[in-house]
Scaffold this motif. Sequence first.
Motif, mmCIF file in Angstrom:
data_model
loop_
_atom_site.group_PDB
_atom_site.id
_atom_site.type_symbol
_atom_site.label_atom_id
_atom_site.label_comp_id
_atom_site.label_asym_id
_atom_site.label_seq_id
_atom_site.Cartn_x
_atom_site.Cartn_y
_atom_site.Cartn_z
ATOM 1 N N GLY A 171 0.830 -1.195 0.000
ATOM 2 C CA GLY A 171 0.000 0.000 0.000
ATOM 3 C C GLY A 171 0.865 1.245 0.000
ATOM 4 O O GLY A 171 1.848 1.322 0.738
ATOM 5 N N ARG A 172 0.489 2.210 -0.845
ATOM 6 C CA ARG A 172 1.259 3.459 -0.932
ATOM 7 C C ARG A 172 0.593 4.552 -0.113
ATOM 8 O O ARG A 172 -0.616 4.768 -0.195
ATOM 9 N N TYR A 173 1.394 5.249 0.688
ATOM 10 C CA TYR A 173 0.925 6.432 1.405
ATOM 11 C C TYR A 173 1.154 7.663 0.536
ATOM 12 O O TYR A 173 1.843 7.601 -0.485
ATOM 13 N N ASP A 174 0.628 8.786 0.988
ATOM 14 C CA ASP A 174 0.750 10.024 0.208
ATOM 15 C C ASP A 174 2.073 10.735 0.486
ATOM 16 O O ASP A 174 2.367 11.765 -0.102
ATOM 17 N N GLU A 175 2.866 10.175 1.393
ATOM 18 C CA GLU A 175 4.089 10.863 1.830
ATOM 19 C C GLU A 175 5.261 10.607 0.885
ATOM 20 O O GLU A 175 5.631 9.468 0.613
ATOM 21 N N LYS A 206 11.618 9.920 -11.437
ATOM 22 C CA LYS A 206 10.653 9.194 -10.597
ATOM 23 C C LYS A 206 10.413 9.894 -9.271
ATOM 24 O O LYS A 206 11.196 10.748 -8.845
ATOM 25 N N LYS A 207 9.289 9.511 -8.634
ATOM 26 C CA LYS A 207 8.996 9.933 -7.275
ATOM 27 C C LYS A 207 9.030 8.690 -6.392
ATOM 28 O O LYS A 207 8.663 7.607 -6.841
ATOM 29 N N VAL A 208 9.465 8.871 -5.169
ATOM 30 C CA VAL A 208 9.562 7.745 -4.242
ATOM 31 C C VAL A 208 8.683 8.044 -3.027
ATOM 32 O O VAL A 208 8.855 9.069 -2.360
ATOM 33 N N TYR A 209 7.732 7.154 -2.780
ATOM 34 C CA TYR A 209 6.767 7.339 -1.695
ATOM 35 C C TYR A 209 6.998 6.316 -0.585
ATOM 36 O O TYR A 209 7.494 5.220 -0.825
ATOM 37 N N TRP A 244 8.000 2.939 -2.460
ATOM 38 C CA TRP A 244 7.204 2.753 -3.683
ATOM 39 C C TRP A 244 7.721 3.751 -4.706
ATOM 40 O O TRP A 244 7.510 4.944 -4.582
ATOM 41 N N ASN A 245 8.452 3.269 -5.702
ATOM 42 C CA ASN A 245 9.015 4.117 -6.753
ATOM 43 C C ASN A 245 8.009 4.195 -7.895
ATOM 44 O O ASN A 245 7.579 3.163 -8.421
ATOM 45 N N LEU A 247 4.903 3.220 -14.222
ATOM 46 C CA LEU A 247 5.740 2.065 -13.898
ATOM 47 C C LEU A 247 5.996 2.148 -12.405
ATOM 48 O O LEU A 247 6.396 3.199 -11.887
ATOM 49 N N ASN A 248 5.722 1.074 -11.699
ATOM 50 C CA ASN A 248 5.869 1.059 -10.243
ATOM 51 C C ASN A 248 6.802 -0.058 -9.813
ATOM 52 O O ASN A 248 6.731 -1.160 -10.350
ATOM 53 N N PHE A 249 7.689 0.234 -8.876
ATOM 54 C CA PHE A 249 8.465 -0.849 -8.293
ATOM 55 C C PHE A 249 8.717 -0.590 -6.816
ATOM 56 O O PHE A 249 8.891 0.548 -6.381
ATOM 57 N N ILE A 250 8.638 -1.667 -6.066
ATOM 58 C CA ILE A 250 8.794 -1.619 -4.614
ATOM 59 C C ILE A 250 10.215 -2.029 -4.257
ATOM 60 O O ILE A 250 10.686 -3.088 -4.668
#
Length: 306
Positions: free
Chosen positions: A26-30, A38-41, A54-55, A102-105
């Motif tokens: 699960g991704r948070y908004d932070e 990319k953004k990293v959450y 979460w990239n 594109l998402n990667f954990i």
Amino acid sequence: MVQSVSVDPDRESEPFIELDPTGRYGRYDELLGYGAVKKVYRAFDQEEGIEVAWNQVKLRNFMDDQQVIDRLYSEVRLLKTLKHKNIIALYSVWRDENRNTLNFITEVCTSGNLREYRKKHKHVSMKAVKKWSKQILKGLNYLHTHEPCVIHRDLNCSNVFINGNIGQVKIGDLGFATIVGKSHSAHSVLGTPEFMAPELYDEDYTELIDIYSFGMCVLEMVTLELPYSECDNVVKIYKKVISGVRPKAMDKVKDPEVKKFIEKCLAQPRVRPSASELLQDPFFNDINDDDENDDEEYTSNNFWHA
């Protein structure tokens, strides 16, 4: 390069903004960090009960640049093959067709990148710097002796991450990395100018360019100064690098042992030592590995969901 964002320690329980296709992550908004691509959450692995990163890359931003998209996929594919405790681990990857992302954990390091950590903690012993340096070298040695050999090509202190509570560092951001064959030679000009070896500009180089970059990392860790900060543009940096002019930060290194070690890393390719050789350098004589199994490859119960 990923910029770090401060974290609120007093956060309350919060809802997930997004779930991966399996419902495990699960991704948070932070936002933990962000870069050009990319953004990293902050995110959570509900199965293991651990925080993860979460990239996320918005692919629509790069629809006109297939090279960037190819490189991102290549980073993810590469990360999935690497398992070492000084390399950021990848747990899961997927493409969200609806959101066109594109998402990667990946695993998360609690204290962010080494550049910002070092700026935050200005009073650090040489012993601590040596411990960090040795771990970076172990990660590099793993990449360079991997079959096939992996060259990072963009090693700098913002791409090395740290768990400050245990002093553990890990190499991340393998977006510019390349796999090379038996010749161990590559030909693309990529990287961060201040950390790029002179032979990289000649477009004919080996994994030893990472050793040069590592030397610049050590210089930055020791002096708290970005190499070639005296230069106000990339062209000036390039001219100094290819003519062998050292950064002014070298003048700040008063300890002859430290200066000698950095110079070894910055030497011409034909005499520049490998990561394996540097790990045996007298520079590390007073550093004892805390873990008896320190040299064993990092293994974990990673689950891939490609």
